[in-house]
Design a protein around this motif. Structure first.
Motif, PDB file in Angstrom:
ATOM      1  N   LEU A 297       1.054 -37.944 -83.739  1.00  0.00           N
ATOM      2  CA  LEU A 297       2.271 -37.582 -84.476  1.00  0.00           C
ATOM      3  C   LEU A 297       3.083 -38.822 -84.835  1.00  0.00           C
ATOM      4  O   LEU A 297       3.742 -38.854 -85.882  1.00  0.00           O
ATOM      5  N   TRP A 298       3.032 -39.824 -83.957  1.00  0.00           N
ATOM      6  CA  TRP A 298       3.739 -41.082 -84.213  1.00  0.00           C
ATOM      7  C   TRP A 298       2.896 -42.048 -85.039  1.00  0.00           C
ATOM      8  O   TRP A 298       3.311 -43.180 -85.267  1.00  0.00           O
ATOM      9  N   GLN A 299       1.721 -41.601 -85.461  1.00  0.00           N
ATOM     10  CA  GLN A 299       0.815 -42.406 -86.301  1.00  0.00           C
ATOM     11  C   GLN A 299       0.395 -43.702 -85.601  1.00  0.00           C
ATOM     12  O   GLN A 299       0.272 -44.762 -86.229  1.00  0.00           O
ATOM     13  N   ILE A 300       0.166 -43.591 -84.304  1.00  0.00           N
ATOM     14  CA  ILE A 300      -0.316 -44.729 -83.531  1.00  0.00           C
ATOM     15  C   ILE A 300      -1.832 -44.798 -83.667  1.00  0.00           C
ATOM     16  O   ILE A 300      -2.521 -43.776 -83.605  1.00  0.00           O
ATOM     17  N   ASP A 301      -2.361 -45.996 -83.858  1.00  0.00           N
ATOM     18  CA  ASP A 301      -3.800 -46.210 -83.970  1.00  0.00           C
ATOM     19  C   ASP A 301      -4.523 -45.560 -82.794  1.00  0.00           C
ATOM     20  O   ASP A 301      -4.063 -45.630 -81.643  1.00  0.00           O
ATOM     21  N   ALA A 302      -5.680 -44.942 -83.052  1.00  0.00           N
ATOM     22  CA  ALA A 302      -6.387 -44.153 -82.040  1.00  0.00           C
ATOM     23  C   ALA A 302      -6.731 -44.982 -80.805  1.00  0.00           C
ATOM     24  O   ALA A 302      -6.574 -44.523 -79.662  1.00  0.00           O
TER      25      ALA A 302
ATOM     26  N   ALA B  53      -5.267 -47.772 -79.736  1.00  0.00           N
ATOM     27  CA  ALA B  53      -4.017 -48.116 -79.056  1.00  0.00           C
ATOM     28  C   ALA B  53      -3.469 -46.896 -78.323  1.00  0.00           C
ATOM     29  O   ALA B  53      -2.930 -47.005 -77.210  1.00  0.00           O
ATOM     30  N   ALA B  54      -3.606 -45.718 -78.944  1.00  0.00           N
ATOM     31  CA  ALA B  54      -3.124 -44.487 -78.336  1.00  0.00           C
ATOM     32  C   ALA B  54      -3.877 -44.180 -77.044  1.00  0.00           C
ATOM     33  O   ALA B  54      -3.275 -43.795 -76.029  1.00  0.00           O
ATOM     34  N   GLU B  55      -5.190 -44.371 -77.071  1.00  0.00           N
ATOM     35  CA  GLU B  55      -5.995 -44.111 -75.873  1.00  0.00           C
ATOM     36  C   GLU B  55      -5.618 -45.068 -74.748  1.00  0.00           C
ATOM     37  O   GLU B  55      -5.483 -44.676 -73.584  1.00  0.00           O
ATOM     38  N   ALA B  56      -5.427 -46.330 -75.091  1.00  0.00           N
ATOM     39  CA  ALA B  56      -5.050 -47.326 -74.090  1.00  0.00           C
ATOM     40  C   ALA B  56      -3.678 -47.002 -73.489  1.00  0.00           C
ATOM     41  O   ALA B  56      -3.477 -47.088 -72.267  1.00  0.00           O
ATOM     42  N   LYS B  57      -2.733 -46.620 -74.353  1.00  0.00           N
ATOM     43  CA  LYS B  57      -1.390 -46.282 -73.880  1.00  0.00           C
ATOM     44  C   LYS B  57      -1.420 -45.033 -73.010  1.00  0.00           C
ATOM     45  O   LYS B  57      -0.739 -44.966 -71.974  1.00  0.00           O
ATOM     46  N   ALA B  58      -2.204 -44.035 -73.410  1.00  0.00           N
ATOM     47  CA  ALA B  58      -2.316 -42.800 -72.629  1.00  0.00           C
ATOM     48  C   ALA B  58      -2.862 -43.103 -71.241  1.00  0.00           C
ATOM     49  O   ALA B  58      -2.347 -42.600 -70.228  1.00  0.00           O
ATOM     50  N   ASN B  59      -3.895 -43.930 -71.167  1.00  0.00           N
ATOM     51  CA  ASN B  59      -4.467 -44.292 -69.868  1.00  0.00           C
ATOM     52  C   ASN B  59      -3.463 -45.045 -69.001  1.00  0.00           C
ATOM     53  O   ASN B  59      -3.360 -44.804 -67.787  1.00  0.00           O
ATOM     54  N   GLU B  60      -2.700 -45.930 -69.624  1.00  0.00           N
ATOM     55  CA  GLU B  60      -1.677 -46.682 -68.885  1.00  0.00           C
ATOM     56  C   GLU B  60      -0.637 -45.744 -68.288  1.00  0.00           C
ATOM     57  O   GLU B  60      -0.275 -45.861 -67.110  1.00  0.00           O
ATOM     58  N   LEU B  61      -0.154 -44.787 -69.093  1.00  0.00           N
ATOM     59  CA  LEU B  61       0.881 -43.865 -68.634  1.00  0.00           C
ATOM     60  C   LEU B  61       0.346 -42.914 -67.566  1.00  0.00           C
ATOM     61  O   LEU B  61       1.049 -42.591 -66.597  1.00  0.00           O
TER      62      LEU B  61
ATOM     63  N   ALA C 193       6.862 -38.618 -73.842  1.00  0.00           N
ATOM     64  CA  ALA C 193       8.070 -39.213 -74.419  1.00  0.00           C
ATOM     65  C   ALA C 193       7.973 -40.727 -74.502  1.00  0.00           C
ATOM     66  O   ALA C 193       8.641 -41.348 -75.337  1.00  0.00           O
ATOM     67  N   LEU C 194       7.142 -41.332 -73.649  1.00  0.00           N
ATOM     68  CA  LEU C 194       7.054 -42.786 -73.589  1.00  0.00           C
ATOM     69  C   LEU C 194       5.928 -43.362 -74.424  1.00  0.00           C
ATOM     70  O   LEU C 194       5.821 -44.587 -74.557  1.00  0.00           O
ATOM     71  N   VAL C 195       5.105 -42.505 -75.011  1.00  0.00           N
ATOM     72  CA  VAL C 195       3.877 -42.986 -75.641  1.00  0.00           C
ATOM     73  C   VAL C 195       4.142 -43.888 -76.847  1.00  0.00           C
ATOM     74  O   VAL C 195       3.319 -44.733 -77.189  1.00  0.00           O
ATOM     75  N   HIS C 196       5.310 -43.744 -77.494  1.00  0.00           N
ATOM     76  CA  HIS C 196       5.609 -44.577 -78.664  1.00  0.00           C
ATOM     77  C   HIS C 196       6.546 -45.744 -78.328  1.00  0.00           C
ATOM     78  O   HIS C 196       7.136 -46.363 -79.221  1.00  0.00           O
ATOM     79  N   ASP C 197       6.663 -46.053 -77.015  1.00  0.00           N
ATOM     80  CA  ASP C 197       7.479 -47.194 -76.559  1.00  0.00           C
ATOM     81  C   ASP C 197       8.913 -47.129 -77.084  1.00  0.00           C
ATOM     82  O   ASP C 197       9.388 -48.045 -77.784  1.00  0.00           O
ATOM     83  N   PRO C 198       9.647 -46.069 -76.734  1.00  0.00           N
ATOM     84  CA  PRO C 198      11.031 -45.945 -77.213  1.00  0.00           C
ATOM     85  C   PRO C 198      11.938 -46.995 -76.595  1.00  0.00           C
ATOM     86  O   PRO C 198      11.681 -47.508 -75.500  1.00  0.00           O
TER      87      PRO C 198
END
Length: 247
Positions: A104-109, A111-119, A149-154
């Motif tokens: 939804l935030w149009q984050i590269d796939a 990068a999104a997977e890496a961020k999801a794993n980190e969180l 809520a944190l996935v797009h680095d607010p």
């Protein structure tokens, strides 16, 4: 000149009665700010207007210098909202949910997977990363919602009673994550009825009654205002009583 994370000016909102009444409030960038008040004081309404979920009747909201009413999309890109009732899709796993939100935030796939794993690792969700959220406890759902809520680095995280109903372990994990984000320079605004949490975590505290800010400052400043060494609970109850008498 330092730009505030949040600057509210003359903010008002009415439903059947006036819930927020000409509120002025400023939150500094990078601070942990606790917004306290009795039930019905207007806290949730204020935060929902800041998050762009409610339109004010009047007043201005500036988020890192952006006019949130004139440019809501730009403002929402730097804001995260976490409600007291976690809203997560039951038929998705935590990993699927985070990848969906990242999309939804149009984050590269990748990068999104890496961020999801980190969180997922940060919030202790790894053992349940591929289980459906429909079977989770409220504490687990709250952690998944926080991760989303944190996935797009607010830059600004807004939380409405995020610890209600959580067990001690889940509450500790959520608090540690929030304090970690503040150390990174992120601004956190939180409402809570758990005054001990506000006393230990918040750099500054604002007290709201009847939609108005009646006191604000560090715990030391609030104690100085009351003229005695008191717990936050005693200070809060005295301020609310004073506010009720003045209304």
């Amino acid at each position: 000149m330092t730009v505030s994370a949040l600057a509210i000016t003359s903010l008002s909102k009415s439903f059947e009665r006036k819930v927020v009444d000409g509120l002025d409030l400023q939150v500094r960038a990078g601070e942990f700010y606790a917004l306290l008040g009795p039930n019905g004081a207007g806290k949730t309404t204020i935060l929902r207007m800041v998050a762009g979920l409610l339109q004010p009747d009047q007043g201005d909201i500036s988020i890192f210098g952006m006019d949130a009413r004139r440019d809501p999309i730009a403002a929402k890109r730097v804001v995260a909202w976490v409600s007291d009732e976690p809203m997560v899709y039951d038929r998705l796993t935590p990993m699927e949910y985070l990848e969906f939100v990242a999309g939804l935030w149009q984050i590269d796939a990748r990068a999104a997977e890496a961020k999801a794993n980190e969180l997922i690792d940060w919030l202790g969700l790894r053992p349940h990363a591929n289980e459906l959220c429909g079977g989770f406890s409220k504490g687990m759902l709250q952690k998944v919602a926080l991760a989303g809520a944190l996935v797009h680095d607010p830059r600004l995280i807004i939380l409405d009673e995020p610890l209600t109903g959580l067990n001690a372990g889940s509450a500790r994990q959520v608090k540690d994550v929030l304090l970690g984000k503040v150390r990174e320079g992120v601004t956190v605004i939180m409402t809570t009825h758990i005054l001990e949490v506000a006393e230990r975590m918040a750099e500054r505290i604002g007290v709201i009654t009847n939609g108005k800010l009646i006191a604000e400052g560090t715990l030391a400043e609030l104690r100085s205002r009351m003229g005695r060494e008191s717990s936050l609970e005693d200070i809060f109850l005295d301020l609310v009583a004073q506010g009720a008498q003045a209304a």
